[in-house]
Design an enzyme around this catalytic site. Structure first.
Site, PDB file in Angstrom:
ATOM      1  N   SER A 186      18.746 -18.998 -22.809  1.00  0.00           N
ATOM      2  CA  SER A 186      19.615 -17.897 -23.258  1.00  0.00           C
ATOM      3  C   SER A 186      18.777 -16.807 -23.895  1.00  0.00           C
ATOM      4  O   SER A 186      17.661 -17.049 -24.379  1.00  0.00           O
ATOM      5  CB  SER A 186      20.596 -18.427 -24.305  1.00  0.00           C
ATOM      6  OG  SER A 186      21.302 -17.361 -24.922  1.00  0.00           O
ATOM      7  N   TYR A 199      22.630 -23.690 -32.096  1.00  0.00           N
ATOM      8  CA  TYR A 199      22.592 -23.358 -30.670  1.00  0.00           C
ATOM      9  C   TYR A 199      21.320 -22.596 -30.280  1.00  0.00           C
ATOM     10  O   TYR A 199      20.636 -22.943 -29.305  1.00  0.00           O
ATOM     11  CB  TYR A 199      23.830 -22.525 -30.329  1.00  0.00           C
ATOM     12  CG  TYR A 199      23.875 -21.990 -28.922  1.00  0.00           C
ATOM     13  CD1 TYR A 199      24.360 -22.766 -27.872  1.00  0.00           C
ATOM     14  CD2 TYR A 199      23.449 -20.684 -28.631  1.00  0.00           C
ATOM     15  CE1 TYR A 199      24.413 -22.254 -26.572  1.00  0.00           C
ATOM     16  CE2 TYR A 199      23.505 -20.178 -27.339  1.00  0.00           C
ATOM     17  CZ  TYR A 199      23.985 -20.965 -26.315  1.00  0.00           C
ATOM     18  OH  TYR A 199      24.035 -20.470 -25.042  1.00  0.00           O
TER      19      TYR A 199
HETATM   20  P1  NAD Z   1      31.233 -22.890 -19.741  1.00  0.00           P
HETATM   21  O1  NAD Z   1      32.118 -23.277 -20.858  1.00  0.00           O
HETATM   22  O2  NAD Z   1      31.869 -22.480 -18.474  1.00  0.00           O
HETATM   23  O3  NAD Z   1      30.218 -24.049 -19.392  1.00  0.00           O
HETATM   24  C1  NAD Z   1      29.730 -24.964 -20.321  1.00  0.00           C
HETATM   25  C2  NAD Z   1      29.986 -26.332 -19.741  1.00  0.00           C
HETATM   26  O4  NAD Z   1      29.304 -27.295 -20.505  1.00  0.00           O
HETATM   27  C3  NAD Z   1      31.448 -26.745 -19.762  1.00  0.00           C
HETATM   28  O5  NAD Z   1      32.128 -26.351 -18.599  1.00  0.00           O
HETATM   29  C4  NAD Z   1      31.350 -28.249 -19.860  1.00  0.00           C
HETATM   30  O6  NAD Z   1      31.610 -28.843 -18.615  1.00  0.00           O
HETATM   31  C5  NAD Z   1      29.912 -28.509 -20.240  1.00  0.00           C
HETATM   32  N1  NAD Z   1      29.825 -29.403 -21.384  1.00  0.00           N
HETATM   33  C6  NAD Z   1      29.975 -29.107 -22.698  1.00  0.00           C
HETATM   34  N2  NAD Z   1      29.857 -30.228 -23.423  1.00  0.00           N
HETATM   35  C7  NAD Z   1      29.610 -31.251 -22.563  1.00  0.00           C
HETATM   36  C8  NAD Z   1      29.373 -32.638 -22.706  1.00  0.00           C
HETATM   37  N3  NAD Z   1      29.387 -33.240 -23.910  1.00  0.00           N
HETATM   38  N4  NAD Z   1      29.169 -33.371 -21.582  1.00  0.00           N
HETATM   39  C9  NAD Z   1      29.182 -32.798 -20.372  1.00  0.00           C
HETATM   40  N5  NAD Z   1      29.393 -31.472 -20.176  1.00  0.00           N
HETATM   41  C10 NAD Z   1      29.591 -30.731 -21.268  1.00  0.00           C
HETATM   42  O7  NAD Z   1      30.307 -21.738 -20.321  1.00  0.00           O
HETATM   43  P2  NAD Z   1      28.998 -21.040 -19.732  1.00  0.00           P
HETATM   44  O8  NAD Z   1      28.825 -19.852 -20.567  1.00  0.00           O
HETATM   45  O9  NAD Z   1      29.057 -20.938 -18.271  1.00  0.00           O
HETATM   46  O10 NAD Z   1      27.843 -22.049 -20.171  1.00  0.00           O
HETATM   47  C11 NAD Z   1      26.897 -22.555 -19.273  1.00  0.00           C
HETATM   48  C12 NAD Z   1      25.511 -22.479 -19.885  1.00  0.00           C
HETATM   49  O11 NAD Z   1      25.137 -21.136 -20.037  1.00  0.00           O
HETATM   50  C13 NAD Z   1      25.383 -23.131 -21.260  1.00  0.00           C
HETATM   51  O12 NAD Z   1      24.180 -23.873 -21.308  1.00  0.00           O
HETATM   52  C14 NAD Z   1      25.274 -21.935 -22.179  1.00  0.00           C
HETATM   53  O13 NAD Z   1      24.525 -22.241 -23.331  1.00  0.00           O
HETATM   54  C15 NAD Z   1      24.542 -20.968 -21.288  1.00  0.00           C
HETATM   55  N6  NAD Z   1      24.638 -19.576 -21.699  1.00  0.00           N
HETATM   56  C16 NAD Z   1      25.833 -18.953 -21.715  1.00  0.00           C
HETATM   57  C17 NAD Z   1      25.902 -17.627 -22.122  1.00  0.00           C
HETATM   58  C18 NAD Z   1      27.197 -16.885 -22.154  1.00  0.00           C
HETATM   59  O14 NAD Z   1      27.245 -15.786 -22.700  1.00  0.00           O
HETATM   60  N7  NAD Z   1      28.276 -17.395 -21.583  1.00  0.00           N
HETATM   61  C19 NAD Z   1      24.741 -16.966 -22.522  1.00  0.00           C
HETATM   62  C20 NAD Z   1      23.529 -17.640 -22.498  1.00  0.00           C
HETATM   63  C21 NAD Z   1      23.486 -18.960 -22.081  1.00  0.00           C
END
Ligand code: NAD
Ligand code: MG
Length: 297
Positions: A186, A199
């Site tokens: 991230s 985080y």
């Molecule tokens: P999202 O909520 O769609 O995806 C996160 C997923 O993590 C969930 O769908 C869930 O299935 C999974 N998860 C959470 N806890 C879990 C557990 N205990 N066991 C199994 N699965 C679990 O949100 P997203 O933003 O698409 O996140 C995906 C990745 O992107 C994450 O690693 C997040 O840190 C990263 N990210 C997101 C952003 C943003 O702005 N959305 C920015 C930087 C990084």
């Protein structure tokens, strides 16, 4: 005739309605719905015959990777939490609509035994494994360290960091030369937000994990890279990843980005595809940022 678009207005760039769901949240209940490429992503055979495991594949960024992988010709297994079944079923239908195999494996990545079972099941049902897209993550904003519970710190580290060790250790005996591992860090791994003390540190750790593992596995012909997103419109953000009052201007000013809008997950699809594909044959131990212009260095 070119249909060149302005990236500032290519995707949703208005204010979002304020909204909250209990974590992990369901994409199907978000307003507006995130764009994970359901209608827009077009494949061109870049991953024909490949076999991918995508964690967090039900929604958001993982869903965008899963859809793109299927459209590029891969069979795809996705992992998610059992409460996310409605989102996961939609992804299964989208993968199968491409004529690819879809395998749904719900379960909790903070459990080492489950991580091993996940890999064994994905490998058995797909008949092999050569792409690991490790996208799942937990993000809960807490303003003050005094209010940050040990339970939250441990869970965030277990899901975001420890599960990477567990999944990769289990997968390694199955991964052939040419396989690709992709983690998800991230912009927080470069510029930590004060309210994301747990985080942001996990996201820095993921960068280190990716760089070190890339060096370790290079001689086996396995590449390891990371994607570093900026603010993307996903369930993570509206289920406690941000304070609810930040949601309307998310990506415009909370946090600010030069492109003044949040990203949509489909805007990362091409990066997850590239890093998985043979086009990235000389790319390992690297982090690829897509942040709306915020500098990561
Ligand atoms: P999202 O909520 O769609 O995806 C996160 C997923 O993590 C969930 O769908 C869930 O299935 C999974 N998860 C959470 N806890 C879990 C557990 N205990 N066991 C199994 N699965 C679990 O949100 P997203 O933003 O698409 O996140 C995906 C990745 O992107 C994450 O690693 C997040 O840190 C990263 N990210 C997101 C952003 C943003 O702005 N959305 C920015 C930087 C990084
Ligand atoms: Mg989800």
């Amino acid at each position: 005739m070119s249909d060149l678009k302005n990236p500032l207005t290519q995707y949703f760039h208005d204010e979002f309605p304020e909204q909250y769901q209990e974590p992990p949240g369901l994409q199907g209940q978000m307003n507006p719905l995130p764009d994970c490429g359901e209608k827009s992503y077009k494949g061109s055979g870049k991953l024909n015959g490949r076999k991918a495991l995508v964690t967090g594949g039900d929604s958001g960024i993982g869903r965008a990777a899963a859809i793109a992988y299927a459209r590029e010709g891969a069979d795809v297994a996705i992992n998610y939490l059992p409460v996310e079944e409605p989102d996961a079923e939609e992804v299964k239908n989208l993968i199968e609509a491409e004529g690819q195999k879809a395998v749904l494996i719900p379960g909790d990545l903070s459990d080492e035994t489950f991580c091993k079972d996940l890999v064994e099941k994905a490998n058995a049902e797909l008949g092999g494994l050569d792409i690991l897209a490790l996208v799942a993550g937990k993000q809960q904003a807490v303003e003050n360290i005094a209010d940050l519970s040990t339970e939250q710190i441990e869970k965030t580290f277990a899901i975001n960091v420890f599960s990477l060790y567990w999944v990769v250790k289990a997968a390694l005996p199955h991964l052939p030369e040419g396989a690709s591992i992709i983690t998800t860090s991230s912009v927080e791994g470069y510029n930590p937000s004060p309210m994301l003390l747990d985080y942001a540190v996990t996201k820095k750790a993921i960068i280190g994990f990716t760089q070190a593992l890339g060096g370790q596995l290079a001689s086996k012909g396995i590449r390891v890279n990371s994607v570093a997103p900026g603010p993307f419109w996903t369930p993570l953000q509206i289920s406690g990843g941000q304070p609810s009052e930040n949601i309307p201007k998310f990506g415009k000013s909370t946090p600010p980005t030069p492109q003044k809008r949040a990203g949509q997950p489909v805007e990362l699809a091409g990066i997850y595809v590239f890093l998985a594909s043979e086009a990235a044959s000389y790319v390992t131990g690297q982090v690829y940022s897509a942040t709306g212009g915020t500098v990561t260095a």
